[in-house]
Design an enzyme around this catalytic site. Sequence first.
Site, PDB file in Angstrom:
ATOM      1  N   GLY A 183      -2.044   2.931  -4.682  1.00 18.04           N
ATOM      2  CA  GLY A 183      -2.890   1.814  -5.078  1.00 18.04           C
ATOM      3  C   GLY A 183      -4.263   1.849  -4.409  1.00 18.04           C
ATOM      4  CG  ASN A 239      -1.469  -8.388  -1.007  1.00 17.33           C
ATOM      5  OD1 ASN A 239      -2.549  -8.739  -1.486  1.00 17.33           O
ATOM      6  ND2 ASN A 239      -1.365  -7.978   0.239  1.00 17.33           N
ATOM      7  CB  CYS A 247      -2.207  -3.853   4.860  1.00 16.60           C
ATOM      8  SG  CYS A 247      -1.549  -3.215   3.341  1.00 16.60           S
ATOM      9  CB  THR A 281      -1.563  20.928  -5.411  1.00 17.73           C
ATOM     10  OG1 THR A 281      -2.393  22.081  -5.307  1.00 17.73           O
ATOM     11  CG2 THR A 281      -0.245  21.295  -6.059  1.00 17.73           C
TER      12      THR A 281
HETATM   13  N1  PLP Z   1      -3.261  -3.614  -3.588  1.00 16.70           N
HETATM   14  C1  PLP Z   1      -2.283  -4.497  -3.331  1.00 16.70           C
HETATM   15  C2  PLP Z   1      -2.338  -5.840  -3.978  1.00 16.70           C
HETATM   16  C3  PLP Z   1      -1.221  -4.179  -2.477  1.00 16.70           C
HETATM   17  O1  PLP Z   1      -0.274  -5.065  -2.235  1.00 16.70           O
HETATM   18  C4  PLP Z   1      -1.215  -2.894  -1.874  1.00 16.70           C
HETATM   19  C5  PLP Z   1      -0.159  -2.520  -0.905  1.00 16.70           C
HETATM   20  O2  PLP Z   1       0.242  -3.295  -0.052  1.00 16.70           O
HETATM   21  C6  PLP Z   1      -2.241  -1.991  -2.201  1.00 16.70           C
HETATM   22  C7  PLP Z   1      -3.256  -2.380  -3.054  1.00 16.70           C
HETATM   23  C8  PLP Z   1      -2.266  -0.608  -1.643  1.00 16.70           C
HETATM   24  O3  PLP Z   1      -1.346   0.218  -2.318  1.00 16.70           O
HETATM   25  P1  PLP Z   1      -0.830   1.597  -1.651  1.00 16.70           P
HETATM   26  O4  PLP Z   1       0.114   1.208  -0.560  1.00 16.70           O
HETATM   27  O5  PLP Z   1      -0.125   2.314  -2.758  1.00 16.70           O
HETATM   28  O6  PLP Z   1      -2.024   2.317  -1.185  1.00 16.70           O
END
Ligand code: PLP
Length: 388
Positions: A70, A150, A329, A237
């Site tokens: 993401g 999130n 995060c 890759t």
């Molecule tokens: N965007 C949102 C809303 C998320 O909840 C997250 C992950 O916590 C991400 C982006 C990032 O995704 P990734 O962990 O695949 O880099």
Amino acid sequence: MNIYLDNAATTPIDEEVYEAMIPVLKEDFGNPSSTHSYGRKIKSYIERARKNVAKHLNCSTGEIFFTSGGTEADNMAIRCAVRDLGVKHIITSKIEHHAVGHTVKKLVKKRKVDVSFVRINKKGHIDLSHLDELLMKNPNSLVSLMHANNEIGNLLPLEDVSLICKKHSAFFHSDTVQTIGHYDFDMKQMNEIHFMACSAHKFHGPKGVGFLYVNKNININPLIHGGSQERNMRGGTENVYGIVGLSKAMDVSLNKLIKHRKHIVNLKKHMLYRLNKSIPGVSFNGDCENLSASLYTLLSVSLPPVEIASMILFNMDIMGVACSGGSACTSGANIGSHVLENLKTPIDRPTIRFSFSKMNTIQEIDFAVDSLVKLYSRFEAKQNIISV
Ligand code: PLP
């Protein structure tokens, strides 16, 4: 008992997904760029996966670009829009994921763009009339607004936003990381959305793989330079077992979506009911109680103040319940949540984010609530001793 209620951070890999990945990990090891039979065989896995993803989103295969997840997909959308589409102004919110927020901040710092922040209301929803006003002053902007938050789970009305963007000839990017795999998308119907980000590990797929949907009317250049992979759009890759796992995870999630959603909605309702009944003064962040305006997989709980708030998550973990205090995060690092701060959540009210999957049960919800109630009565008893 060990209970996992942090599915917005990541989800366990589905057995069927794991099985689908095994041949690529064990036998079919070729490099997809090789022209011999090994290469051609492994390449066919990627193209089958792309076809399958496109089928689920009702878009064309040319609109799917596999990424490392993401974060990369969000970066690719925003950075490429600024570099290649002449975007000079971005409209976003202060409650986006850091994959968007920090990317925009960096671009502003480098003086590549200006930014405006759209207002959010008391419940954390985007003020659409303010978005319209901002676009009136800054047509041709890039609008970047997430589909589901999130941390608090608020849902954005994607189609309404896309129509406002269309009215002002703006580009629209949505971080759909928390919703792809949990909702149906029909990109032929929603063809005013230009970019969408996906991450497989949020719906029982592997980590480190995702994709960016790029509307066929948009022409951008690669963000990552190197080989000619992903039709010259992303060098490197390919993570073939990840891509195969992502595709299978979409099948498993979306083919039984109605059944899974019904089960998870029941879990959320049950937890709402039990918490309201057992913890006086409990409330919910964002618009969590409104089931049609919030992510059904997430419940952000705002607890009455206690002096030893910082110990709640730690103690829940010891009692066997894994949940989170905000975004995964930022949990672990001792910094407050930018989302709760912008929602003006009182700082003395601890927050717990519970997030569910099809693998959770009602018994697990009961255990989590009972654990929290036990913990609270222990904290309150201690607090009474302290204040005597
Ligand atoms: N965007 C949102 C809303 C998320 O909840 C997250 C992950 O916590 C991400 C982006 C990032 O995704 P990734 O962990 O695949 O880099």
